[in-house]
Design a protein around this motif. Sequence first.
Motif, short mmCIF file in Angstrom:
data_model
loop_
_atom_site.label_atom_id
_atom_site.label_comp_id
_atom_site.label_asym_id
_atom_site.label_seq_id
_atom_site.Cartn_x
_atom_site.Cartn_y
_atom_site.Cartn_z
N UNK A 9 -3.95 12.53 7.51
CA UNK A 9 -3.60 11.77 6.31
C UNK A 9 -2.63 10.65 6.68
N UNK A 10 -2.91 9.42 6.26
CA UNK A 10 -2.06 8.29 6.60
C UNK A 10 -0.71 8.41 5.89
N UNK A 11 0.31 7.82 6.51
CA UNK A 11 1.68 8.01 6.02
C UNK A 11 2.38 6.68 5.87
N UNK A 12 3.26 6.62 4.89
CA UNK A 12 4.14 5.47 4.74
C UNK A 12 5.10 5.41 5.93
N UNK A 13 5.76 4.28 6.09
CA UNK A 13 6.73 4.16 7.18
C UNK A 13 7.87 5.14 6.97
N UNK A 14 8.30 5.32 5.73
CA UNK A 14 9.37 6.28 5.43
C UNK A 14 8.98 7.67 5.90
N UNK A 15 7.77 8.09 5.55
CA UNK A 15 7.33 9.44 5.94
C UNK A 15 7.18 9.56 7.45
N UNK A 75 4.93 0.39 11.25
CA UNK A 75 4.36 -0.11 10.00
C UNK A 75 3.77 1.07 9.23
N UNK A 76 3.67 0.94 7.91
CA UNK A 76 2.96 1.97 7.16
C UNK A 76 1.49 1.99 7.58
N UNK A 77 0.91 3.17 7.58
CA UNK A 77 -0.49 3.30 7.99
C UNK A 77 -1.42 2.83 6.88
N UNK A 78 -2.54 2.29 7.28
CA UNK A 78 -3.51 1.80 6.30
C UNK A 78 -3.91 2.91 5.33
#
Length: 679
Positions: A1-7, A248-251
């Motif tokens: 599962x793609x993740x935000x930069x924060x996560x 970077x945040x993931x797509x």
Amino acid sequence: MSASLTKQILGAHLEDGELKPGAAIGLRVDQTLLQDATGTMAFMQFEQLGVDAIQIECAVQYVDHNVVALDHKNPDDHRFLRALAARHGAHFSRPGNGISHYIHLERFGRPGDVLVGADSHTTTGGALGMLAIGAGGLDVAVVMGGHAFELACPEVVEVYLEGELRRPWVQAKDVILELLRRLSVRGGKGRVFEFTGPGVATLSVPERGTIANMIAELGATSALFPPDERTREWLRGQEREDDMRELAPEDGCAYDERVEIDLCALGPLVARPPSPDDVVGVEEVAGTEIAQVCMGSSVNSAYIDLALPAALLADRGGQLVHPQIDATATPGSRQIQAAIVSSGVYAQLVKGGVRMLEPVCGPCVGMGQAPPSDANSLRTFNRNFRGRSGTASDCVYLCSPAVAAVSLLSGRIEDPREYGDAPELLEAPKPEPYVDGVHILAPPPKEKRERIEVPRGPNIKPPPEHEPFGDRLEGRIATVQEDDVSTGDLAPDGVEVMAYRSNVPAIAEFTLRTRDPEFRERIREWDGGFIVGGENYGQGSSREHAALAPLQLGVSAVIAKSFARIHRRNLVAQGIVALTFDDPADHERAEVGQTWCLPRLREELADGSDTISASIDGEREIALRHDFTDKERKVLLCGGLLAYLRDRARDQATESGSAGHGTEPQREERSQGVGGRAE
């Protein structure tokens, strides 16, 4: 599962818990930040941990708050902190070298790191793509001692920026004021705001720093800008390009909420007193007479922020500050100060009639330049809580440098869009990082540290200790407060009070002095008691003195409708029970002098109950609630975080058959005057 930069950053630093919003987590920390108003207590609590050397990669002690040397108190603190930093392995930034948040961006900030600082505006570090979080001094001390940083896993809000600001009259300050207008000072609790979209690339690192700094005014955990070419450009200018990381945040990543801002659609905004979220368009307050304009400090203190008002003063043959205006300017760091001197900006400001201040927090925390009584002050700062300026009857408006610049010419709040064509700014010189660096003292080699003596002046007192409560907790209500009590109400700003940040018994004499002048006499007469508060109790600064001072006076519980994140944690860490009303309407039943009893508090905490039973004057029953983690319950039952850690260390030593804390970890030192990776 793609993740935000924060996560992604949270996941890379996760030591305990699950990345589920609201769940208790523990993070490995890369860097810590202390300033002098919080550092003395934090370091004294670090000493109580019994750990000889700082156990993380990079710790920095700044001196930027209590810099006015009226007598021995502040100089004694500075000497004390310099010795402690050298003794335990922290960098030390000298007085006048600059404001912690800005220097940390220049010399230490690194994308992808986790920074925890004993200052609510530590969030400024998010401008470089680091997860930067404000905390109380004890929590920072514990992190320096090698423990994980504990917090509730935040929600992640995407702030999608499109378009570009209509510079120079609309600025980054208007972005954060727009967020405050929409969400309020309570709208960020338990959240990290992650900025995305094409508009991000149009913002420089200092502009991002303005937004990240004031994200704290939303009550947020942090702000985060993904590192990009603007970040690389900044680090290259600071001769630290090796610290750049491609992140970077993931797509396709999911966020818990989304806010969209069209930068092109923004206009100049102003926050009216006495709250940063009472935001209106500048046209609504245009014409308001002002007696003071203050520019710079920990926010809006970059080169461009000072070059614009300087250019306006120099425009059209040279203009002067209006005769009724006292104007000040504060650069964010010694490096910025040197830049405005070499470019000519400093001369433009001085010739125009602006008082130039050294690069310290200064008037932002009531450290000089207080406004006249019952007068309006226009400031590019981050907070305008009543009395924070040092004047009890102040009326402080918050604005961008553009609004401040045009207003200091007329003596009234003005709309900068009415000024006309933008003036020509003097070009910024090439950055000179060494100007900061030579005044950042690296710790000596560890073999020399144990010989360092730590001088303790007469105003430096150890923090108070908390005795664990018994099976029940009973107390009289010593004060009843409404919404948005700030930490500045509990431990005020200003020259007079802040000089006692190393002396809790002395600073306790100022607790709630403006909101309830009789509180201190009352609670002493009753030998302790409870505080009742409204929504967002403890908003604002991270200062743990707002918990230590009530502890000194005998406060054993605070019952409120809701708490600001950092202050709630500070209360728990100091062993003060922080509870909320199950029914907020029960706040109206509280009266000064009532006796409230929590008859089964220890049992209910130990059993894991979320509800705490209470009685008023032995007759009326009400229900109280809490959101303590399992560990926080144990902390309270032990009488505070230090007591809990001591007990745990003792138990572990007994189990292993040996005591001690091990040796200093292998960590990469930051080199003096460079702030980059040591070779």
